[in-house]
Design an enzyme around this catalytic site. Structure first.
Site, PDB file in Angstrom:
ATOM      1  N   VAL A   1      -9.190  -0.811   9.322  1.00 44.42           N
ATOM      2  CA  VAL A   1      -8.417  -0.423   8.141  1.00 44.42           C
ATOM      3  C   VAL A   1      -8.848  -1.178   6.881  1.00 44.42           C
ATOM      4  CG1 VAL A   1      -6.537  -2.119   8.365  1.00 44.42           C
ATOM      5  CG2 VAL A   1      -6.044   0.177   7.480  1.00 44.42           C
ATOM      6  N   TYR A   2      -9.625  -2.239   7.036  1.00 43.00           N
ATOM      7  CA  TYR A   2     -10.081  -2.975   5.850  1.00 43.00           C
ATOM      8  C   TYR A   2     -11.038  -2.097   5.046  1.00 43.00           C
ATOM      9  CZ  TYR A   2      -8.311  -7.322   8.019  1.00 43.00           C
ATOM     10  OH  TYR A   2      -7.527  -8.295   8.586  1.00 43.00           O
ATOM     11  N   SER A   3     -10.568  -1.661   3.904  1.00 45.28           N
ATOM     12  CA  SER A   3     -11.352  -0.802   3.005  1.00 45.28           C
ATOM     13  C   SER A   3     -11.901   0.413   3.736  1.00 45.28           C
ATOM     14  CB  SER A   3     -12.481  -1.606   2.345  1.00 45.28           C
ATOM     15  OG  SER A   3     -11.952  -2.653   1.565  1.00 45.28           O
ATOM     16  N   ALA A   4     -11.061   1.009   4.605  1.00 39.76           N
ATOM     17  CA  ALA A   4     -11.400   2.263   5.307  1.00 39.76           C
ATOM     18  C   ALA A   4     -12.729   2.169   6.051  1.00 39.76           C
ATOM     19  CB  ALA A   4     -11.417   3.428   4.322  1.00 39.76           C
TER      20      ALA A   4
ATOM     21  N   ALA B   1     -11.415  -5.490  10.551  1.00 46.73           N
ATOM     22  CA  ALA B   1     -10.528  -4.444  11.056  1.00 46.73           C
ATOM     23  C   ALA B   1     -10.997  -3.108  10.521  1.00 46.73           C
ATOM     24  CB  ALA B   1      -9.073  -4.697  10.640  1.00 46.73           C
TER      25      ALA B   1
END
Length: 344
Positions: free
Chosen positions: A61-64, A59
């Site tokens: 959003v996973y660790s930006a 995704a």
């Protein structure tokens, strides 16, 4: 490895898929999951492919975005052998254009994900949450155009309520847009809410479940025990507040039965918990994660065998909770049940 059609689509996916949430991990949540670098990720990808696991889920959003970047580098040279699933919708910043699924945000987010992943198409794009501030027609028409442009192959949703998913499917049918073929959902022995409404909806509409957190946010690893403190290395110390709630008494009762079945089968507690999920209605693939090779190989051992009918019944009995309204009449009263018999 068993392969299944993803919902009513022609896309064939492995019954186990790999979640890349640990790749490039940083921050209070994802950093606690793990911080797998490119070399380690490449090794995990190779082990997955050797076992027939070719679907990798991540995704933005996973660790930006770092998870997508590490995954893209880890599969370098193997793009034709893998399926990439990613998600978008959650905030990537504090600005007004940094969250949601408006047309402009979706187009930009897809282009950003393609760049981070180092590819020119995404096999499965899922909206990570329902954006009530954007018209459904705007979302779906944009996704449909992105498919026509060759940037996406299939689309899905994640963490939608029943009405949100059904409204989206109805709009797609009305306008001839591409339909959601997948719904990425939380489902585990310690969290069976998916069964009340989303599972019957999925069965009726041909939407395949991609299951996240099959071990109940790390609680069904066999390390969490009644009357004992959390193990020192458990990620729950940092992440419990972010995950689904689980009743402790029910959890420990489930673990007791998992222990019994582990003794009977020679399998581990997490292998049994994952195997149970693979046999549930509408489940297309269960997403497993791992911080190292040993964890991955252990999780891969969850398939290739079956629980007995009696063992399944014990697991379902210990993990059952009363159905909320309006579902309980269909479980308790004969007349209601005859009109709409449950899937499970």
């Amino acid at each position: 490895m068993e392969y299944r059609n993803l919902g009513g689509s022609g896309l064939r996916v492995p019954v186990l898929s790999f979640g890349a949430g640990t790749f490039g991990g940083s921050g209070p949540l994802f950093g606690a999951w793990g911080n797998t670098d490119v070399a380690q990720a490449r090794r995990l990808v190779d082990i997955c492919l050797e076992a027939g696991v070719n679907l990798f889920d991540t995704a933005d959003v996973y660790s930006a975005g770092a998870s997508e970047e590490v995954l893209g580098q880890a599969i370098g040279g193997k793009r034709d052998a893998v399926l990439i699933s990613t998600k978008m919708a959650l905030p990537m910043g504090d600005g007004p254009a940094d969250w949601g699924t408006s047309r402009s945000r979706l187009i930009k987010s897809v282009d950003d994900a393609l760049r981070r992943l180092g590819t020119d198409y995404i096999d499965l794009l899922q909206l990570h949450a329902f954006d009530a501030s954007t018209p459904v027609e705007e979302m779906l028409s944009t996704l449909d155009r992105l498919i026509a442009a060759g940037k996406l192959r299939y689309i899905g949703a994640s963490n939608f309520a029943g009405w949100e998913l059904m409204k989206s499917l109805a709009v797609s049918q009305r306008h001839g847009y591409a339909r959601y073929v997948a719904h990425q959902v939380y489902y585990s022995l310690a969290g069976r809410d998916y069964e009340w409404e989303l599972m019957p909806l999925a069965a009726d509409q041909g939407v395949g479940a991609l299951v996240w957190s099959p071990l109940a946010w790390g609680r069904l690893t066999g390390r969490i025990r009644r009357g004992q403190p959390l193990p020192e290395g458990s990620r729950l110390h940092q992440t419990a507040e972010f995950g689904p709630p689980v009743d402790d008494d029910m959890l420990f009762n489930i673990v007791d039965i998992l222990d019994e079945i582990a003794a009977e089968t020679g399998k581990t507690v997490p292998q049994i918990a994952i195997n149970w999920l693979t046999a549930r209605p509408t489940v297309s693939s269960v997403i497993i994660g791992a911080r190292n090779e040993d964890q991955l190989r252990q999780n891969l051992g969850a398939v290739g065998w079956s629980l007995t009918k009696e063992q399944v019944e014990r697991l379902e009995k210990v993990s059952a909770v009363p159905a909320p309204y309006p579902y309980f009449p269909y479980r308790r009263q004969e007349g209601f049940a005859r009109l709409n018999p449950p899937l499970v």
